[in-house]
Design a protein around this motif. Structure first.
Motif, PDB file in Angstrom:
ATOM      1  N   SER A  11      -8.263 -10.469   7.687  1.00 17.83           N
ATOM      2  CA  SER A  11      -8.714  -9.982   6.590  1.00 17.83           C
ATOM      3  C   SER A  11      -8.837  -8.283   6.497  1.00 17.83           C
ATOM      4  O   SER A  11      -8.952  -8.020   5.234  1.00 17.83           O
ATOM      5  N   GLY A  37      -5.325  -7.040   6.003  1.00 21.95           N
ATOM      6  CA  GLY A  37      -4.574  -7.530   4.808  1.00 21.95           C
ATOM      7  C   GLY A  37      -3.340  -8.549   5.222  1.00 21.95           C
ATOM      8  O   GLY A  37      -1.914  -8.187   5.000  1.00 21.95           O
ATOM      9  N   VAL A  49      -5.337   1.901   7.450  1.00 17.82           N
ATOM     10  CA  VAL A  49      -6.231   1.021   6.527  1.00 17.82           C
ATOM     11  C   VAL A  49      -7.686   1.772   6.592  1.00 17.82           C
ATOM     12  O   VAL A  49      -8.208   1.673   5.828  1.00 17.82           O
ATOM     13  N   LYS A  83      -9.830   2.958   3.567  1.00 19.60           N
ATOM     14  CA  LYS A  83     -11.500   2.381   3.402  1.00 19.60           C
ATOM     15  C   LYS A  83     -12.471   3.690   3.383  1.00 19.60           C
ATOM     16  O   LYS A  83     -13.281   3.310   2.377  1.00 19.60           O
ATOM     17  N   ILE A  87      -7.571   0.696  -1.546  1.00 16.68           N
ATOM     18  CA  ILE A  87      -6.450  -0.181  -1.103  1.00 16.68           C
ATOM     19  C   ILE A  87      -6.306  -0.956  -2.441  1.00 16.68           C
ATOM     20  O   ILE A  87      -7.343  -1.745  -2.954  1.00 16.68           O
ATOM     21  N   LYS A 140      -4.204  -5.604  -1.260  1.00 16.69           N
ATOM     22  CA  LYS A 140      -4.628  -5.866   0.040  1.00 16.69           C
ATOM     23  C   LYS A 140      -3.730  -6.663   1.079  1.00 16.69           C
ATOM     24  O   LYS A 140      -3.629  -6.356   2.163  1.00 16.69           O
ATOM     25  N   ASN A 141      -2.906  -7.544   0.432  1.00 18.62           N
ATOM     26  CA  ASN A 141      -2.193  -8.259   1.259  1.00 18.62           C
ATOM     27  C   ASN A 141      -0.577  -7.865   1.321  1.00 18.62           C
ATOM     28  O   ASN A 141       0.253  -8.845   1.668  1.00 18.62           O
ATOM     29  N   ALA A 158       0.118  -0.749  -0.046  1.00 18.67           N
ATOM     30  CA  ALA A 158      -1.079  -1.206  -0.508  1.00 18.67           C
ATOM     31  C   ALA A 158      -2.066  -0.061  -0.740  1.00 18.67           C
ATOM     32  O   ALA A 158      -3.203  -0.250  -1.611  1.00 18.67           O
TER      33      ALA A 158
END
Length: 277
Positions: free
Chosen positions: A82, A85, A156, A160, A167, A170-171, A175
């Motif tokens: 999670s 991603g 990442v 954030k 972002i 996300k997945n 991104a």
């Protein structure tokens, strides 16, 4: 843990980089904390061979919310699905976005075909990440994704914690929305990181009141300062300088917002500031 990782300097020498200025100083990923003499800065978790902490949320309250981690079958990057991603279910042959790109573009050969699960060295990780660097900080390797246009890479965690970054998908591999220099306040745009002393990328400011200390998010993590994913007022992705980390960490302990202790940094948490230089 950290005490067992003092051999990093020899790895860097074999790669052509000078050793650490103080051989007895605490080392995270091959660089003494806050030393401008360091030639390379490495992600403090990805660079450690036996790491089990998520390279995105390590040490924050997110670390206790999600217990399941996955590891890249090529570079040993450890992440929560999670946090990083990762769509769907990852199997034993899962590769991070950087290694997947390296295979797709021919920058790396798939060594997994032999069926052997040999431990990858620091040199091997650096080789897989050759040509890949974060657009927001000078720290090498770690949990990276591409920007939406596919022209740059970004940690990442940087996407954030840096206020101007975000972002969007996300997945997806691509991104991160690129940061426009015009969106960054002038006081941070022209500043240097308080920990690595470099101005590359985009800095964030200590989130304690009007404190003007600025740093790269991963340099803040390398310096064992306090970072949190969410606070009691629902503010997301805050981080604090060395001066304010102690009080803010205590607040989180009292509010039950701290994650599991991060093995690589526990020793640094218990040291005096001057011992970390």
């Amino acid at each position: 843990g950290l005490a067992n990782f003092d051999g990093t300097a020899s790895h860097l020498k074999s790669l052509g980089w000078p050793g650490t200025p103080r051989s007895n100083s605490p080392v995270l990923g091959g660089s003494p904390i806050r030393s401008p003499m360091s030639q390379i800065l490495l992600d403090p978790f990805h660079s450690i061979g036996d790491n089990t902490a998520c390279c995105v949320c390590a040490g924050t309250s997110e670390a206790i919310k999600t217990k399941t981690t996955i590891k890249c079958s090529m570079c040993d990057l450890v992440v929560h699905p999670s946090c990083y991603g990762v769509p769907g279910k990852a199997d034993a042959k899962w590769t991070c976005w950087v290694c997947a790109d390296a295979l797709a573009t021919g920058r790396a050969l798939d060594s997994r075909q032999s069926g052997k699960s040999a431990h990858i060295t620091l040199q091997g990780k650096l080789a897989l990440y050759k040509g890949v660097s974060c657009s927001l900080c000078p720290v090498q390797i770690g949990a990276l994704k591409q920007t939406l246009d596919g022209k740059q890479w970004c940690h990442v965690a940087c996407a954030k914690w840096v206020p101007e970054a975000s972002i969007v998908e996300k997945n997806a591999a691509k991104a991160v929305k690129p940061v426009s220099i015009n969106d960054v306040p002038r006081e941070r745009r022209n500043a240097s990181c308080s920990y690595c002393t470099r101005s590359h990328g985009t800095l964030m400011r200590c989130c304690s009141g009007h404190c003007q200390i600025v740093f790269h998010p991963l340099c803040c993590r390398r310096a064992a300062c306090h970072m949190r994913s969410v606070d009691s007022q629902s503010r997301q992705f805050t981080a604090f300088c060395e001066k304010h980390s102690g009080a803010e960490r205590l607040k989180d302990v009292e509010a039950g917002l701290t994650g599991d202790p991060v093995p690589a940094l526990v020793e640094l948490y218990n040291q005096q500031p001057l011992e970390r230089q």
